[in-house]
Design a protein around this motif. Structure first.
Motif, PDB file in Angstrom:
ATOM      1  N   ASP A  11       0.815  -1.221   0.000  1.00 38.47           N
ATOM      2  CA  ASP A  11       0.000   0.000   0.000  1.00 38.47           C
ATOM      3  C   ASP A  11       0.847   1.268   0.000  1.00 38.47           C
ATOM      4  N   GLN A  35      -1.929  -1.779  -4.994  1.00 37.85           N
ATOM      5  CA  GLN A  35      -1.804  -1.157  -3.684  1.00 37.85           C
ATOM      6  C   GLN A  35      -2.644  -1.791  -2.579  1.00 37.85           C
ATOM      7  N   ASP A  36      -3.346  -2.856  -2.886  1.00 35.47           N
ATOM      8  CA  ASP A  36      -3.991  -3.613  -1.812  1.00 35.47           C
ATOM      9  C   ASP A  36      -4.267  -5.027  -2.323  1.00 35.47           C
ATOM     10  N   MET A  58      -2.444  -4.559   4.652  1.00 36.89           N
ATOM     11  CA  MET A  58      -2.893  -3.618   3.629  1.00 36.89           C
ATOM     12  C   MET A  58      -4.389  -3.389   3.783  1.00 36.89           C
ATOM     13  N   ASP A  62      -6.013  -8.094   3.012  1.00 37.26           N
ATOM     14  CA  ASP A  62      -4.600  -8.181   3.349  1.00 37.26           C
ATOM     15  C   ASP A  62      -3.872  -9.253   2.549  1.00 37.26           C
TER      16      ASP A  62
END
Lengths: 128, 722
Positions: A11, A35-36, A58, A62
């Motif tokens: 992230d 980013q995740d 994240m 996750d």
């Protein structure tokens, strides 16, 4: 040698950049960033990768769940997964490895460590 | 890991973003402290500290990493319910945030670690001692739910805790199975999340091994909600999601029972059909939906709303994380490109005009028309481009407001005052540059309000006011301007004291001070060296007065005004242009030369007879609705030949609370201009802010209204005109 295709999930954009920077030491690398966990999964199902590097903690979804899905989803995949995380506790490592992570690196991590882990997993020679 | 060379700036930018979000969230946490905490909020704060720790460690910022680590530990225990969000805990976190900010600004200057590192170490120790408080309450309610091992394997400690919390509070748990096509599952999942969040807590998003159908992908969302099953069902009706009670349900991972169950579901359809019927039933047949909660009236602001049902502000907070960070230099170069395009447009326009005017030959006239049509198209495109770029520069004022809110908290405590800080209009957007430049003046104004405006609690009680004062910060967009108001409900300005001080310091002559109306008198507080504060505190300090604030605002082409009522409070009003990058200007002509007057400082245009102009102490003035304004002949100022005119066009300009009339020969019209600075020796010519190219290869000078004001209303003459 064809370029290595890597999926980098973290992230933090600065962190992703650093990981990509480390990978680029190995020669030609095509990096896709997410980013995740959900975006990571999205990128993962869209293309083939030689290696996945992911953070654990994240937003949205996750890293543990990402690993779980890659390994045990509808189309189980054996792609090497390198976890790069700040979680240093033994149980975190055990859990990630138990879900199918191939390597577990604890932040802050040296570029060389990343390169070595990736090389080992991709069975590349020492010189790359 | 050795980061790339430009790593530091990237680190600073990202760390800054995290700190901003943390600041905003911590404030909300502080408000919620006495009621029930929103678990998502606490988790978000935890993740912020966590990310910051990782990031700082990566970039060798050890002091930051250590402090972030200490904060993370406290937050981890907080989100796991192992410690309470007591005042010392929240205060320490807020302090840690300030220290992190200080460390970051040291790091960004690439200086050596200064005093901040020392402070950070102390804070980290304090946080560590807070984190070690309290025994972890342990009970394994999860066993009661009979959660399958496969799910528990991917559950984090936090998710387990949230699950337990929901069980403990008797919140029914649901499993929402959502199936999507591979191509757009991220979008679909976000929609399901959006539908569920207002009704409860999405505890975990688990990828399901069982594909939706064919090439699809499915997720199991573990969802805790007190809402009636029917309501959740309604929320999901348009989405490919099925609702089922979680308890005693099979795991999402492949198991014969799950498959059987799914197959038995009558509503199962291929993934191409996006709508699934939702089968609903409460967790236990006896469990009726909870009765409607009675909202108790809120007594204090800090009690905060109850967190069971999500509130609107949360959504707006979230949207901020999706803003794109754009390097201002990149925008500046785009701005230049726009400037060039405007130039081309004007050139084409000129060609068209000359062809149309020459028009003896039909062909050339036709050519002119065509060119003119092209020109219109170009203009439309340019408008789009300009709007787009200006939008990219816009940032919400909330960025500054949040920082101020944190400051208010500290200042009020230091000054021993009780107060509420009411903020509205944080969503109003302004040019990034202006927002950045605004934080200091706003901070100063708010400090003043707390320090000198709001009275001490006892004093307020004596005057029959509530002990708690209120300082409010409001922003509102009005056309091309943004109006920001800072008001307090304090003692107000003491007019007789202002008069006395102004005369004492020779800022006005005694007679004039008597004649001044209330507004003029109150605006004297913006004069340099003016300060009626009887005590000098650590907060406002000495020497920096409202005159600095006024100058800062004037530099942003803004206007500041004050209005106050004794005993009732004071309001400072800042009026600012939305952007400084491209401005609209009034083009005027003086002795056949063209000048541009920034339109945001133009108040009105009047026609003044020569006979109306009087001379007071060797300076020309004229009257406008009873107010005497300086009359400035631009031709004379720039030493150009003056035209003998009986009537003058006077452009009345205003900056801050001052007014000035500029006499010009002709008014040409309005135009968008891009101000370019003058280079070298020309830079310091008074009265000229820069130059702009109108496109017809003619450079036009842009007037610097602030400097012209100074020229006329030089400090020793101020008394004459105000």
């Amino acid at each position: 040698m064809p370029p290595i295709r890597a999926l980098v999930v973290d992230d933090s954009s600065a962190m992703r950049r650093s990981i990509v920077f480390a990978l680029q030491r190995m020669g030609e690398v095509v990096c896709v960033e997410a980013q995740d966990g959900i975006e990571g999964l999205k990128r993962f199902v869209e293309a083939q990768y030689d290696i996945v590097l992911t953070d654990i903690n994240m937003p949205v979804m996750d890293g543990l769940k990402l690993i779980s899905h890659i390994r045990r989803g509808s189309a189980p995949n054996r792609v090497p997964i390198v976890v790069i995380t700040t979680e240093s506790a033994v149980e975190d490592r055990t859990r990630a490895m138990g879900l199918g992570a191939s390597a577990y690196l604890v932040k802050p991590v040296q570029a060389q460590q990343v390169v070595e882990a990736v090389r080992a997993l991709l069975r590349l020679g020492g010189s790359g | 890991m050795s980061p790339p060379a430009k790593g530091l700036s990237e680190f600073v930018a990202e760390a800054n973003e995290i700190l901003d979000l943390l600041g905003r969230d911590l404030l909300v946490l502080d408000e919620q402290r006495r009621s029930e905490l929103d678990p998502d909020l606490v988790n978000r704060i935890f993740r912020g500290a966590h990310s910051l720790k990782g990031l700082s460690g990566m970039f060798g910022q050890d002091a930051m990493a250590d402090l972030a680590h200490a904060a993370e530990e406290v937050l981890d225990r907080l989100r796991l319910g192992k410690i309470e969000p007591s005042a010392p805990v929240v205060d320490s976190l807020v302090e840690a945030l300030d220290a992190l900010q200080a460390l970051l600004s040291e790091a960004s200057r690439e200086g050596h670690e200064g005093r901040s590192a020392e402070r950070a170490k102390l804070l980290a120790n304090r946080l560590s001692s807070l984190a070690s408080f309290g025994p972890p309450p342990s009970s394994d309610e999860l066993d009661e739910i009979g959660l399958p091992a496969q799910i528990r394997a991917v559950f984090t400690e936090y998710e387990e805790h949230r699950l337990k919390e929901n069980v403990r509070k008797g919140v029914p748990l649901w499993r929402v199975r959502a199936a999507f096509d591979l191509t757009d599952f991220d979008v679909g999942l976000a929609k399901v999340n959006d539908a569920l969040k207002p009704l409860g807590e999405v505890i975990s998003t688990l990828p399901s091994a069982e594909p939706g159908a064919g090439s699809g992908i499915a997720f199991d969302l573990i969802f805790g909600s007190k809402s009636a099953a029917e309501r959740i069902h309604q929320a999901l009706i348009e989405l490919p999601a099925k609702l089922a009670p979680l308890s005693g349900q099979p795991a999402p991972a492949p198991s014969p029972v799950a498959e059987e169950k799914a197959a038995a579901e009558p509503a199962r359809k291929p993934a191409t059909t996006k709508r699934h019927r939702v089968s609903v039933r409460p967790r236990r047949p006896t469990e009726a939906p909870p009765p409607a909660r009675v909202e108790l009236p809120r007594l204090h602001a800090e009690e905060g709303p109850t967190p069971t049902e999500r509130r609107e502000p949360d959504l707006s907070l979230r949207s901020l994380t999706q803003t794109v960070r754009v390097d201002i230099r990149r925008l500046d170069s785009l701005m230049n490109a726009v400037g060039e395009l405007l130039l081309i447009r004007a050139n084409v326009q000129r060609l068209a005009e000359s062809a149309l005017a020459a028009g003896a030959h039909a062909v050339s006239k036709l050519w002119g028309q065509e060119l003119s049509r092209e020109c219109r198209a170009l203009e439309r495109k340019l408008d789009e481009l300009q709007t787009g770029i200006l939008d990219a520069r816009m940032v919400p004022l909330g960025q500054v407001f949040d920082k101020l809110a944190r400051l208010v908290r500290r200042l009020a405590r230091e000054a021993g005052k009780e107060l509420d800080f009411a903020v509205s209009g944080g969503e109003v957007e302004l040019d990034k540059l202006i927002v950045e430049e605004l934080s200091d003046p706003l901070m100063h104004i708010i400090r003043n309000a707390i320090d000198h405006g709001v009275e001490l609690p006892d004093e307020r009680a004596e005057h029959g006011k509530p002990r708690r004062g209120t300082v409010s910060l409001r922003a509102e967009q009005r056309g091309n301007h943004v109006v920001i108001e800072v008001s307090d409900d304090g003692s107000g300005l003491d007019e007789s004291r202002i008069r006395q001080v102004a005369v004492q310091r020779g800022l006005v002559v005694a007679d004039q001070a008597q004649e001044m109306n209330r507004r003029e008198l109150q605006n004297l507080i913006f004069l340099p060296g003016f300060s009626t504060a009887r005590s000098v505190s650590a907060i406002s300090g000495r020497g920096v007065g409202l005159d600095v604030v006024k100058t800062n605002i004037a530099n942003l082409s803004g206007i500041i005004d004050v209005s106050s009522e004794a005993g009732r409070g004071t309001t400072l009003t800042l009026t600012l242009p939305v952007t400084l990058a491209i401005i609209r200007a009034l083009m005027v002509s003086v002795s056949d030369r063209t000048y541009a007057v920034p339109l945001n400082s133009v108040l009105e245009i009047v026609s003044v007879e020569g006979s109306e102009i009087r001379t007071v102490e060797r300076r020309e003035v004229f009257s406008l609705r009873g107010r005497t304004l300086p009359f400035m002949r631009l031709a004379r100022l720039f030493a150009l030949p003056e035209r003998p005119l009986s009537r003058h066009f006077v452009v009345v300009v205003g900056l801050a609370q001052e007014r000035l009339g500029l006499a010009v020969d002709e008014l040409i019209g309005q135009q968008d201009i891009v101000i370019k600075p003058l280079g070298g020796k020309l830079r310091h010519i008074p009265g000229i802010a820069g130059a702009t190219d109108l496109g017809n290869r003619r450079t036009v000078l842009v007037l610097d209204i602030g400097a012209l004001m100074e020229e006329v209303i030089s400090p020793e003459r101020r008394a004459e005109f105000i």
